[in-house]
Design an enzyme around this catalytic site. Structure first.
Site, PDB file in Angstrom:
ATOM      1  N   SER A   1     -61.466  24.899 105.723  1.00  0.00           N
ATOM      2  CA  SER A   1     -60.233  25.687 105.778  1.00  0.00           C
ATOM      3  C   SER A   1     -60.364  27.000 105.014  1.00  0.00           C
ATOM      4  O   SER A   1     -61.011  27.067 103.975  1.00  0.00           O
ATOM      5  CB  SER A   1     -59.079  24.893 105.180  1.00  0.00           C
ATOM      6  OG  SER A   1     -58.665  23.876 106.026  1.00  0.00           O
ATOM      7  N   GLY A   2     -59.688  28.022 105.535  1.00  0.00           N
ATOM      8  CA  GLY A   2     -59.670  29.314 104.869  1.00  0.00           C
ATOM      9  C   GLY A   2     -60.869  30.177 105.159  1.00  0.00           C
ATOM     10  O   GLY A   2     -60.842  31.390 104.940  1.00  0.00           O
TER      11      GLY A   2
ATOM     12  N   ASP B   1     -50.348  31.190 108.546  1.00  0.00           N
ATOM     13  CA  ASP B   1     -51.216  30.545 107.558  1.00  0.00           C
ATOM     14  C   ASP B   1     -52.243  31.547 107.045  1.00  0.00           C
ATOM     15  O   ASP B   1     -53.414  31.543 107.415  1.00  0.00           O
ATOM     16  CB  ASP B   1     -51.910  29.342 108.207  1.00  0.00           C
ATOM     17  CG  ASP B   1     -52.621  28.458 107.190  1.00  0.00           C
ATOM     18  OD1 ASP B   1     -52.430  28.668 105.975  1.00  0.00           O
ATOM     19  OD2 ASP B   1     -53.371  27.557 107.613  1.00  0.00           O
TER      20      ASP B   1
ATOM     21  N   HIS C   1     -52.317  27.569 103.351  1.00  0.00           N
ATOM     22  CA  HIS C   1     -52.185  26.141 103.026  1.00  0.00           C
ATOM     23  C   HIS C   1     -53.188  25.694 101.956  1.00  0.00           C
ATOM     24  O   HIS C   1     -53.046  24.604 101.400  1.00  0.00           O
ATOM     25  CB  HIS C   1     -52.321  25.283 104.293  1.00  0.00           C
ATOM     26  CG  HIS C   1     -53.712  25.064 104.750  1.00  0.00           C
ATOM     27  ND1 HIS C   1     -54.283  25.769 105.790  1.00  0.00           N
ATOM     28  CD2 HIS C   1     -54.671  24.199 104.327  1.00  0.00           C
ATOM     29  CE1 HIS C   1     -55.523  25.343 105.972  1.00  0.00           C
ATOM     30  NE2 HIS C   1     -55.779  24.389 105.107  1.00  0.00           N
TER      31      HIS C   1
END
Length: 289
Positions: free
Chosen positions: A239-240, A131, A83
Protein backbone atom coordinates in the site's frame (compact mmCIF):
# COMPACT_ATOMS: atom_id res chain seq x y z
CA UNK A 1 17.28 4.05 16.26
CA UNK A 2 18.71 5.73 13.20
CA UNK A 3 19.79 9.31 13.47
CA UNK A 4 20.61 11.69 10.61
CA UNK A 5 21.80 9.81 7.54
CA UNK A 6 24.89 11.98 7.27
CA UNK A 7 26.24 10.84 10.68
CA UNK A 8 29.23 8.56 10.24
CA UNK A 9 30.28 7.74 13.78
CA UNK A 10 30.52 4.14 14.98
CA UNK A 11 27.63 4.79 17.37
CA UNK A 12 25.40 5.96 14.53
CA UNK A 13 26.30 2.99 12.38
CA UNK A 14 25.23 0.74 15.26
CA UNK A 15 21.99 2.70 15.65
CA UNK A 16 21.27 2.47 11.92
CA UNK A 17 21.82 -1.28 11.99
CA UNK A 18 19.53 -1.73 14.98
CA UNK A 19 16.78 0.20 13.22
CA UNK A 20 17.17 -1.97 10.14
CA UNK A 21 16.73 -5.09 12.26
CA UNK A 22 13.71 -3.64 14.05
CA UNK A 23 12.07 -2.63 10.77
CA UNK A 24 12.56 -6.12 9.42
CA UNK A 25 11.36 -7.96 12.53
CA UNK A 26 8.72 -5.70 14.07
CA UNK A 27 5.08 -6.70 13.68
CA UNK A 28 3.06 -4.68 11.19
CA UNK A 29 0.90 -2.13 12.96
CA UNK A 30 -2.87 -2.37 12.88
CA UNK A 31 -3.09 0.22 10.12
CA UNK A 32 -1.00 -1.87 7.76
CA UNK A 33 -2.44 -5.24 8.71
CA UNK A 34 -5.76 -4.45 7.05
CA UNK A 35 -4.09 -2.60 4.17
CA UNK A 36 -3.87 -4.44 0.91
CA UNK A 37 -1.09 -4.39 -0.61
CA UNK A 38 4.43 -8.36 -4.15
CA UNK A 39 3.19 -11.61 -4.99
CA UNK A 40 5.31 -13.15 -7.77
CA UNK A 41 7.35 -10.04 -8.50
CA UNK A 42 11.05 -9.85 -9.28
CA UNK A 43 13.88 -8.33 -7.18
CA UNK A 44 15.22 -4.90 -8.03
CA UNK A 45 18.79 -3.62 -7.79
CA UNK A 46 19.85 -0.91 -5.38
CA UNK A 47 19.40 2.50 -6.97
CA UNK A 48 16.91 1.32 -9.63
CA UNK A 49 14.04 3.32 -8.10
CA UNK A 50 15.57 6.28 -6.23
CA UNK A 51 12.20 7.84 -5.45
CA UNK A 52 10.87 4.83 -3.52
CA UNK A 53 10.06 5.68 0.09
CA UNK A 54 9.79 3.36 3.10
CA UNK A 55 7.30 4.51 5.71
CA UNK A 56 7.50 3.13 9.25
CA UNK A 57 5.73 3.81 12.51
CA UNK A 58 7.12 5.20 15.76
CA UNK A 59 5.66 4.90 19.24
CA UNK A 60 7.30 6.35 22.30
CA UNK A 61 10.34 7.12 20.17
CA UNK A 62 10.74 3.45 19.25
CA UNK A 63 10.24 1.77 15.89
CA UNK A 64 6.77 0.27 15.63
CA UNK A 65 6.98 -1.58 12.33
CA UNK A 66 6.93 -1.05 8.58
CA UNK A 67 3.71 0.55 7.36
CA UNK A 68 3.65 1.36 3.67
CA UNK A 69 5.50 2.44 0.58
CA UNK A 70 5.52 5.90 -0.92
CA UNK A 71 7.04 8.08 -3.63
CA UNK A 72 9.42 10.98 -3.14
CA UNK A 73 8.01 13.74 -5.36
CA UNK A 74 10.14 16.77 -4.38
CA UNK A 75 13.16 17.55 -2.25
CA UNK A 76 10.99 17.39 0.89
CA UNK A 77 7.64 15.69 0.16
CA UNK A 78 6.54 12.06 -0.07
CA UNK A 79 3.29 10.87 -1.66
CA UNK A 80 1.49 7.87 -0.15
CA UNK A 81 -1.98 6.49 0.57
CA UNK A 82 -4.15 8.17 3.20
CA UNK A 83 -5.21 4.83 4.70
CA UNK A 84 -1.58 4.23 5.71
CA UNK A 85 -1.87 7.13 8.18
CA UNK A 86 -3.79 6.38 11.38
CA UNK A 87 -3.03 9.63 13.21
CA UNK A 88 -2.10 13.13 12.15
CA UNK A 89 0.65 13.25 14.78
CA UNK A 90 3.72 13.60 12.59
CA UNK A 91 6.12 12.36 15.28
CA UNK A 92 4.53 8.90 14.97
CA UNK A 93 6.15 8.35 11.56
CA UNK A 94 9.57 8.05 9.96
CA UNK A 95 10.73 7.63 6.37
CA UNK A 96 13.77 6.01 4.80
CA UNK A 97 14.85 6.95 1.29
CA UNK A 98 17.43 4.88 -0.58
CA UNK A 99 16.16 1.75 1.18
CA UNK A 100 16.55 -1.53 -0.72
CA UNK A 101 17.19 -4.51 1.56
CA UNK A 102 15.35 -4.08 4.84
CA UNK A 103 17.65 -6.30 6.90
CA UNK A 104 20.84 -4.56 5.72
CA UNK A 105 21.81 -1.00 6.54
CA UNK A 106 23.26 0.71 3.50
CA UNK A 107 25.30 3.90 3.46
CA UNK A 108 22.98 4.99 0.63
CA UNK A 109 20.00 5.33 2.97
CA UNK A 110 18.73 8.68 4.22
CA UNK A 111 16.50 8.63 7.31
CA UNK A 112 13.94 11.32 8.12
CA UNK A 113 11.38 12.30 10.68
CA UNK A 114 8.04 13.53 9.37
CA UNK A 115 7.30 17.17 10.13
CA UNK A 116 3.84 17.52 8.60
CA UNK A 117 1.01 15.29 7.38
CA UNK A 118 -1.60 16.32 4.82
CA UNK A 119 -4.50 13.92 4.36
CA UNK A 120 -7.11 14.52 1.68
CA UNK A 121 -9.99 16.22 3.49
CA UNK A 122 -12.49 13.95 1.73
CA UNK A 123 -10.73 10.65 2.25
CA UNK A 124 -13.32 8.00 3.07
CA UNK A 125 -12.02 5.04 5.11
CA UNK A 126 -14.95 2.90 3.98
CA UNK A 127 -14.85 3.40 0.20
CA UNK A 128 -11.17 4.45 0.10
CA UNK A 129 -12.12 7.33 -2.15
CA UNK A 130 -9.49 10.12 -2.19
CA UNK A 131 -6.92 7.72 -0.74
CA UNK A 132 -4.00 10.11 -0.95
CA UNK A 133 -1.67 11.82 1.54
CA UNK A 134 1.43 13.96 1.59
CA UNK A 135 4.21 13.69 4.17
CA UNK A 136 6.72 16.50 4.62
CA UNK A 137 10.22 15.41 5.56
CA UNK A 138 12.01 17.00 8.48
CA UNK A 139 14.76 18.32 6.22
CA UNK A 140 15.66 18.60 2.55
CA UNK A 141 17.00 15.43 0.93
CA UNK A 142 20.49 14.98 -0.50
CA UNK A 143 19.95 14.13 -4.16
CA UNK A 144 22.15 11.41 -5.60
CA UNK A 145 21.83 8.24 -7.69
CA UNK A 146 20.05 6.47 -4.82
CA UNK A 147 17.70 9.25 -3.72
CA UNK A 148 15.93 11.60 -6.12
CA UNK A 149 12.33 12.70 -6.77
CA UNK A 150 9.95 10.93 -9.12
CA UNK A 151 8.21 12.38 -12.14
CA UNK A 152 4.44 12.71 -11.82
CA UNK A 153 2.09 12.04 -14.72
CA UNK A 154 0.48 15.15 -16.22
CA UNK A 155 -2.93 16.25 -15.01
CA UNK A 156 -5.99 14.71 -16.65
CA UNK A 157 -9.74 14.76 -16.12
CA UNK A 158 -11.92 11.81 -15.24
CA UNK A 159 -13.31 11.81 -18.79
CA UNK A 160 -9.90 11.27 -20.37
CA UNK A 161 -9.26 7.67 -21.44
CA UNK A 162 -6.73 5.63 -19.52
CA UNK A 163 -3.28 5.88 -21.12
CA UNK A 164 -1.92 2.98 -23.12
CA UNK A 165 1.66 1.76 -22.82
CA UNK A 166 3.75 -0.96 -24.49
CA UNK A 167 4.13 -4.26 -22.72
CA UNK A 168 6.69 -4.20 -19.89
CA UNK A 169 6.43 -0.40 -19.56
CA UNK A 170 4.67 -0.29 -16.17
CA UNK A 171 5.56 -1.66 -12.74
CA UNK A 172 4.21 -1.70 -9.22
CA UNK A 173 6.90 -1.43 -6.52
CA UNK A 174 6.92 -2.58 -2.91
CA UNK A 175 8.16 -4.62 0.03
CA UNK A 176 4.80 -6.38 0.47
CA UNK A 177 4.09 -10.03 1.19
CA UNK A 178 5.29 -12.57 -1.34
CA UNK A 179 2.49 -14.98 -0.37
CA UNK A 180 -0.74 -14.70 1.63
CA UNK A 181 0.66 -16.68 4.52
CA UNK A 182 4.21 -15.43 4.15
CA UNK A 183 6.21 -12.48 5.36
CA UNK A 184 6.89 -9.18 3.70
CA UNK A 185 9.76 -9.06 1.24
CA UNK A 186 13.24 -8.26 2.54
CA UNK A 187 14.19 -6.57 -0.74
CA UNK A 188 12.29 -4.11 -2.87
CA UNK A 189 10.43 -5.93 -5.63
CA UNK A 190 8.80 -4.90 -8.87
CA UNK A 191 5.72 -6.35 -10.52
CA UNK A 192 4.84 -5.97 -14.19
CA UNK A 193 1.56 -4.08 -14.33
CA UNK A 194 -0.78 -2.55 -16.86
CA UNK A 195 -3.52 0.05 -16.59
CA UNK A 196 -6.98 -1.30 -17.38
CA UNK A 197 -9.67 0.66 -19.26
CA UNK A 198 -12.14 2.25 -16.86
CA UNK A 199 -15.13 0.25 -18.06
CA UNK A 200 -13.27 -3.02 -17.48
CA UNK A 201 -12.17 -1.83 -14.03
CA UNK A 202 -15.78 -1.09 -13.14
CA UNK A 203 -16.99 -4.44 -14.47
CA UNK A 204 -14.36 -6.46 -12.60
CA UNK A 205 -14.83 -4.70 -9.27
CA UNK A 206 -18.63 -4.87 -9.59
CA UNK A 207 -18.68 -8.55 -10.54
CA UNK A 208 -16.31 -9.34 -7.65
CA UNK A 209 -17.62 -6.74 -5.23
CA UNK A 210 -17.40 -8.94 -2.14
CA UNK A 211 -13.74 -9.74 -2.82
CA UNK A 212 -13.08 -6.00 -3.07
CA UNK A 213 -14.99 -5.32 0.17
CA UNK A 214 -17.67 -3.67 -1.99
CA UNK A 215 -15.30 -0.89 -3.08
CA UNK A 216 -16.50 -0.79 -6.69
CA UNK A 217 -14.80 1.62 -9.11
CA UNK A 218 -17.27 3.54 -11.31
CA UNK A 219 -16.14 6.43 -13.50
CA UNK A 220 -14.84 9.66 -11.99
CA UNK A 221 -13.76 8.34 -8.59
CA UNK A 222 -10.07 9.26 -8.99
CA UNK A 223 -9.22 5.53 -9.15
CA UNK A 224 -8.03 3.04 -11.74
CA UNK A 225 -7.32 -0.68 -11.87
CA UNK A 226 -3.85 -2.07 -12.38
CA UNK A 227 -3.69 -5.58 -13.79
CA UNK A 228 -0.85 -8.10 -13.50
CA UNK A 229 0.11 -11.44 -15.02
CA UNK A 230 -1.80 -14.52 -13.76
CA UNK A 231 -0.59 -15.66 -10.35
CA UNK A 232 0.94 -12.29 -9.53
CA UNK A 233 -0.45 -9.51 -7.37
CA UNK A 234 0.32 -6.73 -4.97
CA UNK A 235 -0.22 -7.79 -1.37
CA UNK A 236 -0.18 -6.63 2.23
CA UNK A 237 2.58 -4.08 2.75
CA UNK A 238 2.59 -2.70 -0.80
CA UNK A 239 0.00 0.00 0.00
CA UNK A 240 1.02 3.57 -0.70
CA UNK A 241 3.65 2.50 -3.21
CA UNK A 242 3.59 3.63 -6.82
CA UNK A 243 2.54 2.21 -10.14
CA UNK A 244 5.00 3.74 -12.59
CA UNK A 245 5.09 3.71 -16.39
CA UNK A 246 7.91 4.46 -18.83
CA UNK A 247 6.98 7.29 -21.21
CA UNK A 248 8.33 8.09 -24.65
CA UNK A 249 11.15 10.14 -23.09
CA UNK A 250 12.37 6.88 -21.47
CA UNK A 251 11.60 8.27 -18.01
CA UNK A 252 9.28 6.65 -15.47
CA UNK A 253 6.26 8.58 -14.20
CA UNK A 254 4.07 7.86 -11.19
CA UNK A 255 0.52 7.12 -12.37
CA UNK A 256 -0.98 5.50 -9.32
CA UNK A 257 -0.81 5.06 -5.54
CA UNK A 258 -1.68 1.53 -4.48
CA UNK A 259 -4.88 1.75 -2.47
CA UNK A 260 -6.48 -1.69 -2.16
CA UNK A 261 -7.12 -5.03 -3.80
CA UNK A 262 -8.94 -8.25 -3.06
CA UNK A 263 -9.13 -9.47 0.54
CA UNK A 264 -6.93 -12.45 -0.43
CA UNK A 265 -3.99 -11.73 -2.71
CA UNK A 266 -3.41 -13.61 -5.95
CA UNK A 267 -6.97 -14.08 -7.22
CA UNK A 268 -6.13 -12.89 -10.74
CA UNK A 269 -8.00 -9.66 -10.17
CA UNK A 270 -6.57 -6.13 -10.39
CA UNK A 271 -5.33 -3.86 -7.68
CA UNK A 272 -6.99 -0.47 -7.31
CA UNK A 273 -4.90 2.70 -7.36
CA UNK A 274 -5.52 6.35 -6.61
CA UNK A 275 -5.26 8.11 -9.96
CA UNK A 276 -2.45 10.66 -9.69
CA UNK A 277 -3.41 12.43 -12.95
CA UNK A 278 -6.71 13.52 -11.38
CA UNK A 279 -5.00 14.59 -8.14
CA UNK A 280 -2.30 16.86 -9.55
CA UNK A 281 -4.16 19.99 -8.51
CA UNK A 282 -4.59 18.74 -4.94
CA UNK A 283 -0.92 17.75 -4.75
CA UNK A 284 0.28 21.15 -5.96
CA UNK A 285 -2.02 23.07 -3.62
CA UNK A 286 -0.92 21.15 -0.55
CA UNK A 287 2.86 21.06 -1.04
CA UNK A 288 3.46 24.25 0.90
CA UNK A 289 7.03 25.46 1.57
Amino acid sequence: MKEQASTTTATSVFQFTVLGIFLMCAQTTSGASTAPRILGGTPTSEGDWPFMAYLYGLRGGKVNGFLCGGSLISNQWVLTAAHCIETNIASRYGIILGEHTRSVMSANEQVFNVSRIVLHARFDRISYRNDIALLKLSRVITINQYVSPANLVAAASCNDPEPSFPRDACFTLGWGKTSNAGTQSDTLKKLKSFILPQNLCYALTLRNAEKFQYRVVPACQQKFCGGTLPGQDSCEGDSGGPLVCRHSDNQYYVHGILSYGTTICGQNLPGVYTKVAECRGWISRNMSP
